[in-house]
Design an enzyme around this catalytic site. Structure first.
Site, PDB file in Angstrom:
ATOM      1  N   CYS A  86      74.997   1.537  52.040  1.00  0.00           N
ATOM      2  CA  CYS A  86      73.645   0.997  52.198  1.00  0.00           C
ATOM      3  C   CYS A  86      73.243   0.224  50.934  1.00  0.00           C
ATOM      4  O   CYS A  86      73.792  -0.831  50.661  1.00  0.00           O
ATOM      5  CB  CYS A  86      72.682   2.122  52.546  1.00  0.00           C
ATOM      6  SG  CYS A  86      71.138   1.564  53.308  1.00  0.00           S
ATOM      7  N   HIS A 194      75.619   5.463  57.022  1.00  0.00           N
ATOM      8  CA  HIS A 194      75.662   6.554  56.048  1.00  0.00           C
ATOM      9  C   HIS A 194      76.624   7.659  56.480  1.00  0.00           C
ATOM     10  O   HIS A 194      76.215   8.634  57.124  1.00  0.00           O
ATOM     11  CB  HIS A 194      74.267   7.159  55.881  1.00  0.00           C
ATOM     12  CG  HIS A 194      73.296   6.301  55.162  1.00  0.00           C
ATOM     13  ND1 HIS A 194      73.060   6.406  53.810  1.00  0.00           N
ATOM     14  CD2 HIS A 194      72.495   5.301  55.603  1.00  0.00           C
ATOM     15  CE1 HIS A 194      72.145   5.517  53.447  1.00  0.00           C
ATOM     16  NE2 HIS A 194      71.790   4.829  54.511  1.00  0.00           N
ATOM     17  N   GLU A 196      77.804   9.970  54.651  1.00  0.00           N
ATOM     18  CA  GLU A 196      77.444  11.218  53.962  1.00  0.00           C
ATOM     19  C   GLU A 196      76.377  12.003  54.717  1.00  0.00           C
ATOM     20  O   GLU A 196      76.151  13.179  54.429  1.00  0.00           O
ATOM     21  CB  GLU A 196      76.976  10.910  52.536  1.00  0.00           C
ATOM     22  CG  GLU A 196      75.571  10.375  52.389  1.00  0.00           C
ATOM     23  CD  GLU A 196      75.412   8.896  52.729  1.00  0.00           C
ATOM     24  OE1 GLU A 196      74.288   8.373  52.593  1.00  0.00           O
ATOM     25  OE2 GLU A 196      76.413   8.263  53.131  1.00  0.00           O
TER      26      GLU A 196
END
Length: 227
Positions: A86, A194, A196
């Protein structure tokens, strides 16, 4: 394996990235603040999402000049895995580690939802745990994720297999539905979604964890080969 999570003023996904490595992957990880000047002793570098320096001027434009960035570039040039997610992707673009640029989402609205990604290239240090052509579900959260490059750059990336992830749907107006790209060497990945945030069954999705296990597996293979 030891990971560095770079923290800029305005980073807000640094804790998520830290959790993905420490609790999801089970490897050593430390925060490294933007004021530091060395990444010696780290095997991989992670640039998290957020709004570095408030996204003033444009996303990543100020963070690109942080004291830590020469060390990030040095790590990339040394062949270490460097992942920008991002805002981290935007910083990698601004620093010249990846080609292209980001624009505002085509509908000028912030997007925050799960999206389907196509694994376009599973022959990288970041994607070897996925299957070629596999579809995965990963969250996005961005206002400036509309990736753009000229046609010549796009053709070069196609030829070099630098396009790693594409959206399976209209998301932000990104050229050719590009969601993630690598440099020519293949050790620097920038992506808007994302991974994560998709490493924990408690959140209902672990499909992002394979990206981090890919990094670890390839590092172990490289370590065994060179030691």
């Amino acid at each position: 394996m030891k990971f560095a999570v770079i923290v800029f003023p305005g980073s807000n996904c640094d804790a998520d990235m830290y959790h993905a490595i420490k609790d999801g992957l089970g490897e050593e990880v430390e925060y490294v603040f933007h004021t530091e000047t060395s990444l010696d002793g780290y095997d991989a570098v992670l640039l998290p999402g957020g709004f570095s320096h408030g996204d003033y001027l444009r996303s990543g434009a100020i963070a690109r000049f942080a004291p830590i960035m020469p060390a990030v570039i040095e790590a990339a040039n040394a062949g270490k895995p460097v992942l920008g997610v991002c805002n981290g992707f935007q910083i990698l673009l601004e620093s010249g580690l990846l080609p292209g640029a980001m624009k505002r989402n085509i509908d000028l609205k912030f997007i925050c939802r799960n999206v389907e990604l196509l694994v376009e290239n599973n022959e990288t240090v970041f994607t070897s745990s996925y299957n070629q052509g596999e579809t995965i579900l990963i969250p996005v959260a961005h206002g400036e994720g509309n990736y753009e490059c000229d046609d010549e750059t796009y053709e070069q990336m196609l030829a070099n297999k630098q396009i790693v992830f594409r959206y399976n749907e209209h998301v932000n107006g990104s050229k050719a539905q590009i969601a993630g790209i690598v440099n020519e060497r293949g050790n620097v990945l920038g992506m808007m979604p994302h991974p994560e945030r998709a490493v924990d069954s408690l959140l209902g999705n672990q499909q992002g964890l394979a990206l981090f296990t890919s990094i670890l597996s390839n590092w172990r293979e490289s370590y065994v080969t060179t030691s």
